[in-house]
Write a protein that holds these residues in place. Structure first.
Motif, PDB file in Angstrom:
ATOM      1  N   PRO A   1      53.130  38.840  18.265  1.00 22.47           N
ATOM      2  CA  PRO A   1      52.637  38.469  16.931  1.00 22.47           C
ATOM      3  C   PRO A   1      53.478  37.369  16.260  1.00 22.47           C
ATOM      4  CG  PRO A   1      52.695  40.848  17.136  1.00 22.47           C
ATOM      5  CD  PRO A   1      53.374  40.282  18.342  1.00 22.47           C
ATOM      6  N   LEU A   2      54.796  37.409  16.462  1.00 19.92           N
ATOM      7  CA  LEU A   2      55.638  36.354  15.882  1.00 19.92           C
ATOM      8  C   LEU A   2      55.320  35.002  16.504  1.00 19.92           C
ATOM      9  CD1 LEU A   2      59.136  38.031  15.453  1.00 19.92           C
ATOM     10  CD2 LEU A   2      57.531  37.343  13.685  1.00 19.92           C
TER      11      LEU A   2
ATOM     12  N   ALA B   1      52.075  33.830  15.055  1.00 20.50           N
ATOM     13  CA  ALA B   1      52.234  33.348  13.679  1.00 20.50           C
ATOM     14  C   ALA B   1      52.892  31.967  13.663  1.00 20.50           C
ATOM     15  CB  ALA B   1      53.068  34.345  12.876  1.00 20.50           C
ATOM     16  N   MET B   2      53.928  31.795  14.485  1.00 21.92           N
ATOM     17  CA  MET B   2      54.605  30.491  14.517  1.00 21.92           C
ATOM     18  C   MET B   2      53.681  29.404  15.067  1.00 21.92           C
ATOM     19  SD  MET B   2      58.583  31.447  15.523  1.00 21.92           S
ATOM     20  CE  MET B   2      58.229  31.304  17.226  1.00 21.92           C
TER      21      MET B   2
ATOM     22  N   SER C   1      50.420  29.413  14.905  1.00 23.02           N
ATOM     23  CA  SER C   1      49.400  29.170  13.881  1.00 23.02           C
ATOM     24  C   SER C   1      49.924  28.204  12.823  1.00 23.02           C
ATOM     25  CB  SER C   1      48.990  30.475  13.209  1.00 23.02           C
ATOM     26  OG  SER C   1      48.334  31.308  14.109  1.00 23.02           O
ATOM     27  N   LEU C   2      51.133  28.455  12.389  1.00 24.33           N
ATOM     28  CA  LEU C   2      51.741  27.586  11.386  1.00 24.33           C
ATOM     29  C   LEU C   2      51.925  26.181  11.938  1.00 24.33           C
ATOM     30  CD1 LEU C   2      52.928  27.407   8.559  1.00 24.33           C
ATOM     31  CD2 LEU C   2      55.123  28.115   9.501  1.00 24.33           C
TER      32      LEU C   2
ATOM     33  N   THR D   1      44.078  28.417  14.326  1.00 22.52           N
ATOM     34  CA  THR D   1      44.822  29.583  13.851  1.00 22.52           C
ATOM     35  C   THR D   1      44.168  30.878  14.320  1.00 22.52           C
ATOM     36  OG1 THR D   1      45.531  28.361  11.905  1.00 22.52           O
ATOM     37  CG2 THR D   1      45.693  30.733  11.783  1.00 22.52           C
TER      38      THR D   1
ATOM     39  N   SER E   1      45.943  33.595  16.719  1.00 18.11           N
ATOM     40  CA  SER E   1      46.084  34.987  16.276  1.00 18.11           C
ATOM     41  C   SER E   1      45.433  35.938  17.265  1.00 18.11           C
ATOM     42  CB  SER E   1      45.461  35.172  14.893  1.00 18.11           C
ATOM     43  OG  SER E   1      46.178  34.443  13.941  1.00 18.11           O
TER      44      SER E   1
END
Length: 126
Positions: free
Chosen positions: A17-18, A21-22, A24-25, A45, A49
């Protein structure tokens, strides 16, 4: 050892998940810098995810599978031990029955010999 294993499992569960998230950003920032519209950033994104969620589910399923296989192996070992015990018991029982039959035939042998001798003498079937 178990604490290290639990920590390793936790890292595996949090890592995907990290990473999602990274990424996606990073995709949103890259889309903004490239001048692409918000739809591209949203799709990227969502894909990142979803991939992160898939990796998390895979890690959990692998963990559960290993635990289930462990339990199955333990249960199989116990069943095999019980079957081996039952087999030994039955083999011992049949040996005891055969020994008892042999002993009874030895005890009755003199009486049977006398009956055979009597049949011969009297020329009849007893």
């Amino acid at each position: 050892k178990q604490a290290q294993k639990h920590l390793s499992n936790l890292v595996c569960q949090v890592k995907a998940p990290l990473l999602a998230a990274m990424s996606s950003l990073a995709l949103v920032v890259a889309a903004a810098l490239a001048g692409l519209g918000p739809a591209v950033a949203v799709v990227a994104t969502a894909v990142a995810s979803s991939v992160g969620f898939a990796f998390t589910l895979n890690a959990r399923a692998t963990s559960v599978r290993s635990k289930l296989l462990e339990q199955f192996d333990m249960a199989m070992e116990q069943v095999l031990q019980a079957l081996a015990g039952a087999k030994d018991l039955l083999l011992g029982l049949s040996k005891n029955v055969l020994d008892a039959i042999d002993e009874m035939s030895e005890q009755q042998r003199p009486a049977l010999e006398k009956v055979a001798e009597l049949e011969k003498t009297l020329k009849i079937d007893v």
